[in-house]
Design an enzyme around this catalytic site. Sequence first.
Site, PDB file in Angstrom:
ATOM      1  N   GLY A   1      -9.746   3.861 -23.882  1.00 11.02           N
ATOM      2  CA  GLY A   1     -10.126   2.893 -22.847  1.00 11.02           C
ATOM      3  C   GLY A   1     -11.564   2.399 -22.936  1.00 11.02           C
ATOM      4  O   GLY A   1     -12.130   1.974 -21.927  1.00 11.02           O
TER       5      GLY A   1
ATOM      6  N   ASN B   1     -12.470  -0.298 -24.390  1.00  8.52           N
ATOM      7  CA  ASN B   1     -12.396  -1.739 -24.105  1.00  8.52           C
ATOM      8  C   ASN B   1     -12.200  -1.990 -22.617  1.00  8.52           C
ATOM      9  O   ASN B   1     -12.774  -2.915 -22.054  1.00  8.52           O
ATOM     10  CB  ASN B   1     -11.289  -2.388 -24.932  1.00  8.52           C
ATOM     11  CG  ASN B   1     -11.698  -2.537 -26.384  1.00  8.52           C
ATOM     12  OD1 ASN B   1     -12.448  -3.433 -26.724  1.00  8.52           O
ATOM     13  ND2 ASN B   1     -11.246  -1.615 -27.222  1.00  8.52           N
TER      14      ASN B   1
ATOM     15  N   MET C   1      -0.357   0.769 -27.069  1.00  7.39           N
ATOM     16  CA  MET C   1       0.310   1.021 -28.342  1.00  7.39           C
ATOM     17  C   MET C   1       1.838   0.913 -28.250  1.00  7.39           C
ATOM     18  O   MET C   1       2.555   1.726 -28.835  1.00  7.39           O
ATOM     19  CB  MET C   1      -0.110   2.399 -28.879  1.00  7.39           C
ATOM     20  CG  MET C   1      -1.606   2.567 -29.030  1.00  7.39           C
ATOM     21  SD  MET C   1      -2.362   1.302 -30.082  1.00  7.39           S
ATOM     22  CE  MET C   1      -2.027   2.024 -31.686  1.00  7.39           C
TER      23      MET C   1
ATOM     24  N   LEU D   1       5.660  -5.108 -26.755  1.00 13.48           N
ATOM     25  CA  LEU D   1       6.359  -5.570 -25.556  1.00 13.48           C
ATOM     26  C   LEU D   1       7.347  -6.668 -25.945  1.00 13.48           C
ATOM     27  O   LEU D   1       7.002  -7.590 -26.691  1.00 13.48           O
ATOM     28  CB  LEU D   1       5.344  -6.089 -24.534  1.00 13.48           C
ATOM     29  CG  LEU D   1       4.452  -4.985 -23.950  1.00 13.48           C
ATOM     30  CD1 LEU D   1       3.271  -5.593 -23.198  1.00 13.48           C
ATOM     31  CD2 LEU D   1       5.240  -4.053 -23.044  1.00 13.48           C
TER      32      LEU D   1
ATOM     33  N   ASN E   1      -4.081  -9.743 -26.270  1.00 17.44           N
ATOM     34  CA  ASN E   1      -4.135  -8.500 -27.060  1.00 17.44           C
ATOM     35  C   ASN E   1      -5.383  -8.534 -27.915  1.00 17.44           C
ATOM     36  O   ASN E   1      -5.878  -9.596 -28.271  1.00 17.44           O
ATOM     37  CB  ASN E   1      -2.902  -8.416 -27.969  1.00 17.44           C
ATOM     38  CG  ASN E   1      -2.876  -7.126 -28.776  1.00 17.44           C
ATOM     39  OD1 ASN E   1      -3.125  -6.045 -28.251  1.00 17.44           O
ATOM     40  ND2 ASN E   1      -2.595  -7.234 -30.066  1.00 17.44           N
TER      41      ASN E   1
ATOM     42  N   HIS F   1      -7.124  -6.921 -31.520  1.00 18.65           N
ATOM     43  CA  HIS F   1      -6.740  -6.295 -32.786  1.00 18.65           C
ATOM     44  C   HIS F   1      -8.019  -6.022 -33.568  1.00 18.65           C
ATOM     45  O   HIS F   1      -8.849  -6.930 -33.727  1.00 18.65           O
ATOM     46  CB  HIS F   1      -5.814  -7.252 -33.549  1.00 18.65           C
ATOM     47  CG  HIS F   1      -5.399  -6.730 -34.887  1.00 18.65           C
ATOM     48  ND1 HIS F   1      -4.824  -5.489 -35.070  1.00 18.65           N
ATOM     49  CD2 HIS F   1      -5.482  -7.282 -36.127  1.00 18.65           C
ATOM     50  CE1 HIS F   1      -4.568  -5.306 -36.350  1.00 18.65           C
ATOM     51  NE2 HIS F   1      -4.960  -6.363 -37.011  1.00 18.65           N
TER      52      HIS F   1
ATOM     53  N   GLU G   1     -15.365  -5.489 -30.837  1.00 18.48           N
ATOM     54  CA  GLU G   1     -14.201  -5.729 -29.960  1.00 18.48           C
ATOM     55  C   GLU G   1     -14.648  -5.915 -28.520  1.00 18.48           C
ATOM     56  O   GLU G   1     -14.177  -6.818 -27.828  1.00 18.48           O
ATOM     57  CB  GLU G   1     -13.258  -4.523 -29.997  1.00 18.48           C
ATOM     58  CG  GLU G   1     -12.384  -4.439 -31.204  1.00 18.48           C
ATOM     59  CD  GLU G   1     -11.319  -3.364 -31.018  1.00 18.48           C
ATOM     60  OE1 GLU G   1     -10.150  -3.703 -31.157  1.00 18.48           O
ATOM     61  OE2 GLU G   1     -11.662  -2.195 -30.745  1.00 18.48           O
TER      62      GLU G   1
HETATM   63  C1  GRF Z   1      -8.924  -0.622 -30.275  1.00 16.19           C
HETATM   64  O1  GRF Z   1      -9.502  -0.586 -31.562  1.00 16.19           O
HETATM   65  C2  GRF Z   1      -7.801  -1.603 -30.229  1.00 16.19           C
HETATM   66  O2  GRF Z   1      -8.021  -2.767 -30.928  1.00 16.19           O
HETATM   67  C3  GRF Z   1      -6.723  -0.776 -30.873  1.00 16.19           C
HETATM   68  O3  GRF Z   1      -6.861   0.489 -30.287  1.00 16.19           O
HETATM   69  C4  GRF Z   1      -8.238   0.695 -29.983  1.00 16.19           C
HETATM   70  C5  GRF Z   1      -8.348   1.073 -28.539  1.00 16.19           C
HETATM   71  O4  GRF Z   1      -9.627   1.498 -28.197  1.00 16.19           O
HETATM   72  N1  GRF Z   1      -5.445  -1.391 -30.778  1.00 16.19           N
HETATM   73  P1  GRF Z   1      -9.988   1.851 -26.692  1.00 16.19           P
HETATM   74  O5  GRF Z   1      -8.811   2.636 -26.117  1.00 16.19           O
HETATM   75  O6  GRF Z   1     -10.203   0.561 -25.954  1.00 16.19           O
HETATM   76  O7  GRF Z   1     -11.217   2.675 -26.758  1.00 16.19           O
END
Ligand code: GRF
Length: 197
Positions: free
Chosen positions: A15, A17, A94, A97, A111, A113, A183
């Site tokens: 989490g 992000n 993960m 959907l 989303n 990536h 990101e």
């Molecule tokens: C991120 O790198 C995202 O792009 C990928 O999983 C990771 C999740 O990171 N699909 P977090 O849970 O936000 O720390």
Amino acid sequence: MKPLSRLVVLVSGQGSNLQAIIDACKNKEISAQVVAVISNKEDAYGLERARKENIPAIIKTKPSAQAREDYDRELAEMIDAEYAPDWIVLAGWMRILSKHFLHRFHNRVLNLHPASPGMFPGINAIERAFAAFQNGEIKHTGVMVHLVPDEGVDCGPILGQTAVPINPDDTLETLSARVHQAEHEVLVGVLRKIVNR
Ligand code: GRF
């Protein structure tokens, strides 16, 4: 004043992000609020981050006997009925959907990536980019945020992206840290664009 956009964030892990979104909402960088965090994994640390901020943290695991389309439909109905989101952000979610989820939120699901558009779709994208760099196949990697129109994995109309350099002395850890930082910035930048307009 325009009401804050309502974001529902779906997570499966750390989490970080999600935290970047929460922080950007708190410091008013984006005119939005996270109205719920949902995880398909009960031990996802993202849930803990939500609880610390008094944001509803909901666990929605998929029973193995349940059909995927039923899970997706139930999840969409619950989100729509209880949280009426403007946007749904898949931030390290993960699970793919299906249309049974997506049709309810047409063009409102984002989303992220951890690779450039078209590169390394699916899991372990950073690891695969690092290996490709070591084999001389790529010179840099990237990150992107896109709309999720259908069940395609890590593809859809691109809303934001940036290149991420790979240095010869990088380890997987140093590269991962740089990708995650990128990101967070691209995701918040995209949200700023779409919710502040
Ligand atoms: C991120 O790198 C995202 O792009 C990928 O999983 C990771 C999740 O990171 N699909 P977090 O849970 O936000 O720390």
